[in-house]
Structures are given as structure tokens and as C-alpha cells.
Design an enzyme around this catalytic site. Structure first.
Site: not given
Length: 867
Positions: A162, A174, A209-210, A236, A309
């Protein structure tokens, strides 16, 4: 009595002999487990001039996306810029494909690309919560490489990553790194002379995706090539170091395909842990499985997930070799899955869930079926029973009791220490800063509780024969029986106790054979085991256990430390260390009885001294530092109805000191003399709906801000930022007891909008099976940059229950102002008081905490309307 205990090898010489094995073997195992390849700097091999994936190129892509473009949250301008950049990159690959065919006339190679745009909605259940997603004009970028024939295009393999990043993170690992891996793998395949794919490869660069997997849902439900996908490989990242791990595999064919990669790193243990739902996370793989009904592999970088994140998800924190490891493995997979020996075509008629055991030991990949496992494990148990009988070991049942008491004592001992650290010393999460810290804290507690405290002292008394040999046999019977029983009920992770039993079985076989040769049977239990039995017994358990423990701690220590203040983090980690650690040092209960009761009691004292030192050390530790930060969630919220402005502060951990920090924030930034208020986190706390349902992890406070003398909140917003929820086509059918309406949500300049309302929904455009009851519903939206409206058509029961307000449908709404996210928008701020506060707050929290806090700062607007 027999010979004097330890007459040949006393305790100190014994431990000096075993210590190198206990130290060197785990270190070597960890080296093998986490070793990474030397990165390729250039895109072509300097000796052969053949193309290969270049880590340098991959990281340049990741750096451009995460640092030059920045935070790519769906709905932001940066997300749109990244979408355009990536589409150009894929077009460049298309040009490269055409040039490759021109260079090799007759080569069967065709590249087709799409920029998909679409709108949709889907139900997204997570954390025992029923949630609904809707999106408008989101995009995906798709590249298919085939040999140009219909056969090649009919059965394809999908590889996915993504493009977007989540709210507080630049997303270098990520998921910009996997995006770079896919671009490099596509280039390498195309530039490899003579390569022609028998089965097509679809590269899906999904753009959302998030926001809960909207991009992969869009592809799976609306793209023309989706029906041709037979298997999916999802890439991922939840960290920045170490090899990528295979943590989800859903068919035997795909596991067998994975066994061909150059550096496999995956186990049935990770597969079963993830599928159990213990890890409260998910990936795009879910959409492919749910809507395409395909099998596949889910792989992720998980080391150093402290950066997951967070603002620290930058290229500078990505370990050298990480990108190369993933790229080499993915390239090998795609080579195989696109070849004429690929299992892809056999998956067209469906697939069976895997009933296969797989794991890696010292770099070697082992794979066998559940049927084979059952035969092996049951045979091992039966053989162990026979061996114990042949060896004429006495007191076996008492020994089994000692083994069970050992495990129970270990768990109890570690959890007692966890309780003391949390409730008595007020030092929860003292182990958070390093994945292996829990071993140093809970290891001594487990050893003292299991082998050297009450449990083993109960089984040794002066004047009685030693329990060393019986317990050694008991450990063999316990592990072999556990493996057989577990595998008979199809628990693939039963491989762990089976591997543990192999060493004990081998050592005991040799000892018994030698005893027969020297005519020393039946054994006198007082005769100590030969020392060489321990290295044989400990080799495989140490290798397997250390690998399993390391992989588990790497994932669970950072994750468990952010599961929320109410989560039993201490006890989860203590129990994990104990149970898996018991496999690593399963020989210790037998060794504890080698030198008699007096030495055992002395060792108890030494162990408790070691435990005291460990607890003292962790008591003095700061929970967080710059590389292992506390997550702080900060929402500046303007109520468009009342005009009130509040600052909402929350943490996702139970570390001490948060309450004091909140009061300091209130003193520094809040209204004079108004203390912060503890908020209740439930489905009706709309302040945190932008993070719902993950908001359940948070411990929130509400701080009243000084009154803005300028005007009320609604008037202070520019016209382009007005947020309204209205109804169109609204009609009531009194006879049928129904109300039909379309909710129209207008949100110019506002992203990630959420509406919540209570109703008994009979039908709507989201899901054909809404709950058949009066409940609260949350609908979350994420759309492309510049999209400022969405609709929801709904039929509800009318009137609502007598206990509810019958004046209308009460709708709560909230969203994030696209230019009020810090630090994502610090260079594109709207100049509002919220962003000025964020800038000041960010500088203050940095100075106040020494950089140990990573703050997510969101400027939101909210309101409530009755329709």
C-alpha cells in the site's frame, strides 16, 4: 545410598562446562535468525551485468515517498502527489517492458497498466466491533506482466503493497519500502533476458490500507483482473529491522512455494498466533481472502516495531539489508509462481486450508503434513514410554508431578513478580525499552519458581535417592505426550514440544544403550546422568526455543506495551517468557537435582539474589527513551454547535506518570483554574471517533481550552470547511413503521469523517445484513483528495423505542481538518489557532520529556444534529 552426588563433576565445573553451550548456542541461533544479506548497491550484478533488485534504489523510493512527499494519509494533498508519482513510475516500467521486447524480438512479454478509480463501502469487523467503511473516488495503480496470451492472463498471482501512510507516520517502512520492493522486482523480471511468465503477475499498489483496507477492497470488488487472481502475496511492515517474517499462509501449495525462497523466515507458530486473533491487527490480505476467496502469503518486517505508526518510521531507522532480504525473497517467489512449475493453475478450482507444519531452524526450512506430524509425534510418545520402561527408571510418576509443578511454579513466580512491579513498586512496563528485557526480569523469577523454590524442594529430601534421572525421563514423557496430544487436535505448534523431546530421547537412548553394554541396569537412581546427556538434550530445545522466544518478544513487547492502560501487559509478557522460556531450558528441573538438597537450597538463595538485582535494576529504569517512545494522542476539537474548544489527551499504555503529565498540559495550555477531566471511553465518546474502534485502547482526558474571543467555532471556520449532515428524500411510512432517508454528509476540507447514530436499521446501502436491533452504528469515510461529500441511504424502524428521543434521528459527526495535522501539515498549515497550539505543544512536550513522547496531533471539528 549410591555414589556421592557430583563426585566426578561438582556444581561449579558442571556449570562452567555447560555455560558456553548456554551462551554460544543462543547467540549463534539469534545470529542465524536475524542475519540479513549484503545489500545490492547497483541495479545490475557487476560481474554478470544481469539485473537484480537494488536496496539502494528501493530505499531511494522509500525516502522520496516518506520524506520528500511526506505523510500520505488518504484524503490529503500529499496522498494525491504520491499517487501521481507512483503512476508515473509504473508508466516508466511499461516503457521499459516495451523496450525489452524490442531488444529481444519474439520474446513473449506484455505489460498492461491501470489507474483504477472507484467508490464503495464494506463492513469491517475488528476487535469484536461491527464497523462500516465507505469511500469515494479512491484510486489504485495496477501493473500486470504476462506473456501476452489469454492463458497467462487467466490464472495470475497478485503481489500487493500500500502506498498510503497512517495519520501520525511518514511510513518509510510501512509501506513505502514494500512499494519499492515491488517496483524493483518488476524491473528485474522485465530486464532478465529471456524471462517469460507462464502465469501472469499482477502488481497492485493500493492507495488506502491505513483507512481500513479500502484500496484492496476497491480492487477486489471492482477491477477487471480481480477474477483472475489465484493467489496473493501481501507485503507489509510493522517495524524497521530484521528479516521479513511469513506470519500468515493459507494453503499447502503456497507454503511449499515459499520454501523455495533464498532466506525463509516463517513458522507455524507465527501463523497460528496471528490467526488466533491475539494480535489485534490486520492487513490487506483479509480483503483478498474475503472477496476473492484466494490463498496466499502475508509477510511483514516486524523488528523494532517501536517505530510502527510513529514519526520515527524513516529510512534512517531501516536496518541495512532489510529491503534486500524482502526483495530477494519476493523475486524468488514471483519467479516460481509465474513459471510452468507453478501451483497457480491448480488453485483455480479452490484450495484447502493448510494442514502442514513448517518452521526454520538455523536457516533450514522444514515442512511436513499434519498426517506425518501425527505419526511422528505419536510414535515418539510410544517410543518414549518404551524407552522409560526399558531403562527401568523408577519414580517416573513422581517425576511427572515434579515437571508439572515446575511449569506451574514458573508461571506463578513470574506473575508474582509482574504483580509486584505493577502494583507494589508502581513500575509497569519497566521492560518496554528492549525486546529482550523481559527475559532478564522474568527469567530469574521463572527459574526460582519452577526449579529451585517450593516445587523442586518438595521432591528432594536428605537420605532419599536422587530425582535427577526420573525427572529427565519425566521431561521426555511430558514433552512427547504434549506434542502427540496437541497434534491430534491439529495444533501445528505442537512441533515445539516435539523438537524439545528429540534431544531428551536421543540422550536417554545413548545412556540406556551404554548401561546395557556395561551391564549396569537396572539403574541406581543415585547414579548421576553423564554430563554429556545435557548438551544433547539442550541443543534442539535451545535452538527452537530461543528462535521462538526471540520472534515472539520482537512482536509482543512493543505491541503489548501499547495495548491500553487496562490491558494486563505485565502478565501477558511474564507468561509468554515463562512458557516459551521453559522450552529453552527444559533440562533445568533435572539439573536442579544433580547435586543434592544442600546445593539446591544454596542455588535458591543465589537465584533470589539475582531476581532482587533484576527487580532493582528495572525499578530504576525509565520506561521510554527517544528510540522507544510513549505514544500520546492529542485532539484539538471544535464543536460546531456549541462553539466550545477542547483538547483531548490520551495514552495507549499503562505506564506510570500519565496523570501527572496531563495535569501539566492542562496547566500550560488549558483554561485557568480548570483541571482536566477523566473521560469515559465507550461507543458514545465521539471525541475519539476518528480512531474508532482502536480508541478502546486509549485512556482519555478532556482539557478545557481558553475561550477564543474571536467568535464561535462555526463562524470561525472558513466557508470551505463547513461540515453538515442533512437528509434528502426523507419520507415516513407510518403504516409500515419505517422511515426512508438519505443522509448527505458535506465536508469540504475535512477528511476521515465519521458519523454515529442509534437506530434499528432495516436496510441500507452499506451492508445487506444490518443488526436486527436498536444499536449504535459507526460509519467511517476515507476518500481521495478534494472529495467533499458522501451519502448513505437508510431505512430505519419508526418510531424508535419509547425509551429513545422520538423527535428525530440524532447524528453525531466528526472529521479531521486536512490542514490541521501536526507534524504532517506543518509546512502546509491553515494558520489556525489549533495549528499554532500544536506547534507550541510539540516543542513543549519535546523539552518536557526529553524526546521520549511521540505525539499524534489532530485538529478536528464535530457536531450533533437531529434529523
Amino acid at each position: 545410598m549410591g555414589a556421592k552426588r557430583g563426585a566426578i563433576w561438582g556444581p561449579i565445573p558442571t556449570f562452567l562446562v555447560l555455560a558456553p553451550i548456554l551462551v554460544i548456542l543462543p547467540l549463534y541461533t539469534l545470529h542465524q535468525q536475524f542475519s540479513l544479506p549484503v545489500p545490492n548497491v547497483h541495479p545490475y550484478d557487476p560481474e554478470t551485468n544481469l539485473p537484480h533488485p537494488s536496496e539502494t534504489t528501493i530505499l531511494s523510493y522509500a525516502r522520496y515517498l516518506s520524506e520528500d512527499i511526506g505523510y500520505r494519509t488518504p484524503g490529503t494533498r500529499e496522498h494525491a502527489i504520491a499517487d501521481a508519482w507512483l503512476f508515473q513510475k509504473v508508466q516508466d516500467i511499461g516503457q521499459l517492458c516495451r523496450r525489452a521486447v524490442e531488444k529481444e524480438p519474439g520474446r513473449k512479454l506484455e505489460c498492461t497498466l491501470w489507474r483504477q478509480e472507484g467508490s464503495g463501502s464494506h463492513r469491517f469487523d475488528i476487535m469484536a466491533t461491527r464497523l462500516y467503511k465507505t469511500y469515494v473516488n479512491l484510486s489504485n495503480i495496477i501493473l500486470r506482466i504476462s506473456d501476452g496470451t489469454e492463458r497467462s492472463k487467466a490464472d495470475t498471482v497478485l503481489v500487493n503493497a500500500h502506498l498510503d501512510s497512517t495519520l501520525p507516520s511518514p511510513g518509510a517502512a510501512d509501506d513505502a519500502l514494500p512499494v519499492g520492493v515491488m517496483l524493483e522486482c518488476a524491473r528485474t523480471l522485465i530486464e532478465t533476458p529471456g524471462w517469460e511468465p507462464t502465469h501472469g503477475i499482477i502488481f497492485l499498489f493500493n492507495n488506502a490500507e491505513e483507512s481500513l483496507q479500502d484500496g484492496s477492497h476497491l480492487y477486489s470488488t471492482q477491477h477487471e483482473t480481480a477474477s483472475t487472481v489465484r493467489a496473493a502475496v501481501n507485503l507489509e511492515a510493522a517495524g524497521t529491522t530484521g528479516p521479513e517474517i511469513l506470519f500468515q499462509a493459507t494453503s499447502e501449495q503456497m507454503i511449499e512455494a515459499y520454501s523455495r525462497v533464498p532466506r525463509p523466515y516463517g513458522t507455524i507458530f507465527a501463523n497460528e498466533i496471528f490467526s488466533s486473533g491475539i494480535i489485534l491487527s490486520d492487513t490487506d490480505f483479509r480483503q483478498f481472502e474475503q472477496y476473492l476467496n484466494v490463498t496466499g502469503l502475508d509477510m511483514a518486517i516486524v523488528g523494532n516495531s517501536y517505530m510502527y505508526h510513529m514519526r520515527g518510521d524513516l529510512v534512517e531507522n531501516i536496518q541495512s539489508g532489510v529491503a534486500q532480504h524482502m526483495a530477494d525473497n519476493v523475486l524468488a517467489l514471483l519467479h516460481h509462481l509465474s513459471s510452468d512449475t507453478s501451483p497457480i493453475s491448480t488453485l483455480a478450482d479452490g484450495y484447502a486450508r493448510p494442514r502442514i507444519v513448517f518452521f526454520v531452524i538455523l536457516g533450514s526450512f522444514f515442512i511436513y503434513s499434519f498426517t506425518t506430524a501425527k505419526i511422528m509425534y505419536v510414535a515418539m510418545f510410544v517410543a518414549s514410554l518404551i524407552l522409560v520402561r526399558v531403562a527401568r527408571v523408577k519414580k517416573v510418576w513422581s517425576a511427572l508431578g515434579a515437571v508439572l509443578a515446575s511449569l506451574a511454579g514458573a508461571i506463578i513466580g513470574a506473575n508474582v513478580v509482574a504483580a509486584i512491579m505493577k502494583y507494589v513498586l508502581n513500575k509497569p512496563l519497566s521492560w518496554f525499552k528492549w525486546e529482550y528485557y523481559p527475559v532478564a526480569l522474568y527469567g530469574p523469577a521463572a527459574i526460582a519458581g519452577s526449579c529451585m523454590l517450593v516445587t523442586q524442594l518438595l521432591f528432594t529430601k536428605p537420605g532419599q535417592s536422587s530425582m535427577e534421572r526420573p525427572i529427565f525421563a519425566g521431561l521426555l514423557l511430558f514433552q512427547s505426550s504434549l506434542a502427540a496430544l496437541g497434534q491430534l487436535i491439529n495444533i501445528g505448534s505442537s512441533a515445539a514440544p516435539f523438537i524439545g523431546s528429540l534431544g531428551f530421547f536421543t540422550a536417554m537412548c545413548l545412556d540406556t544403550a551404554l548401561a546395557y553394554m556395561h551391564h549396569t541396569l537396572p539403574f541406581n537412581n543415585d547414579r548421576e546422568l553423564p554430563l554429556w546427556a545435557y548438551p544433547i538434550a539442550m541443543f534442539l530445545p535451545l535452538c527452537c526455543g530461543v528462535q521462538l522466544l526471540a520472534a515472539t518478544l520482537v512482536v509482543f513487547v512493543p505491541l503489548t506495551g501499547r495495548m491500553g492502560g487496562d490491558a494486563p501487559a505485565e502478565f501477558i509478557i511474564a507468561s509468554m517468557v515463562t512458557v516459551i522460556g521453559a522450552l529453552c531450558i527444559s533440562f533445568v528441573p533435572a539439573l536442579a537435582h544433580r547435586f543434592g538438597p544442600q546445593i539446591l537450597r544454596r542455588t535458591v538463595i543465589l537465584t533470589f539474589l539475582g531476581l532482587g538485582v533484576a527487580m532493582a535494576f528495572f525499578y530504576t529504569q525509565d520506561t521510554f527513551d527517544r528510540m522507544h517512545q510513549k505514544r500520546l494522542f492529542v485532539v484539538h476539537k471544535e464543536d460546531l454547535v456549541t462553539g466550545k474548544q477542547n483538547l483531548h489527551i490520551a495514552a495507549a499504555d499503562g505506564a506510570a506518570g500519565f496523570d501527572g503529565l496531563v495535569h501539566e498540559i492542562a496547566t500550560r495550555f488549558g483554561a485557568d483554574g480548570v483541571p482536566p477531566q477523566v473521560a469515559i471511553m465507550d461507543d458514545y465518546n465521539g471525541d475519539w471517533d476518528t480512531l474508532y474502534p482502536f480508541s478502546v485502547f486509549l485512556s482519555p482526558y478532556r482539557i478545557e481550552l481558553p475561550v477564543d474571543p474571536a467568535a464561535d467555532a462555526a463562524a470561525s471556520l472558513p466557508p470551505v470547511h463547513r461540515f453538515t449532515v442533512t437528509a434528502v428524500n426523507d419520507r415516513i411510512d407510518e403504516q409500515a413503521g419505517k422511515r426512508h432517508l438519505t443522509l448527505k454528509i458535506d465536508h469540504p476540507g475535512i477528511i476521515w469523517t465519521v458519523i454515529a447514530f442509534d437506530a434499528h436499521v432495516l436496510q441500507w446501502t452499506l451492508d445487506n445484513t444490518p443488526p436486527d436491533e436498536f444499536v449504535r452504528h459507526h460509519i467511517k469515510e476515507a476518500s481521495f483528495y478534494g472529495i467533499d461529500a458522501w451519502n448513505l441511504s437508510v431505512t430505519i424502524k419508526h418510531p424508535p423505542p419509547a425509551s429513545q428521543d422520538e423527535t428525530g434521528l440524532k447524528v453525531n459527526f466528526i472529521g479531521i481538518l486536512e490542514r490541521r495535522m501536526w507534524p504532517a501539515k506543518k509546512d502546509d498549515s491553515d494558520g489556525s489557532s489549533a495549528m499554532k497550539l500544536f506547534e507550541e505543544f510539540d516543542q513543549w512536550i519535546e523539552e518536557r520529556t526529553g524526546g521520549t513522547v511521540d505525539s499524534l496531533l489532530l485538529g478536528c471539528v464535530s457536531g450533533e444534529t437531529v434529523i
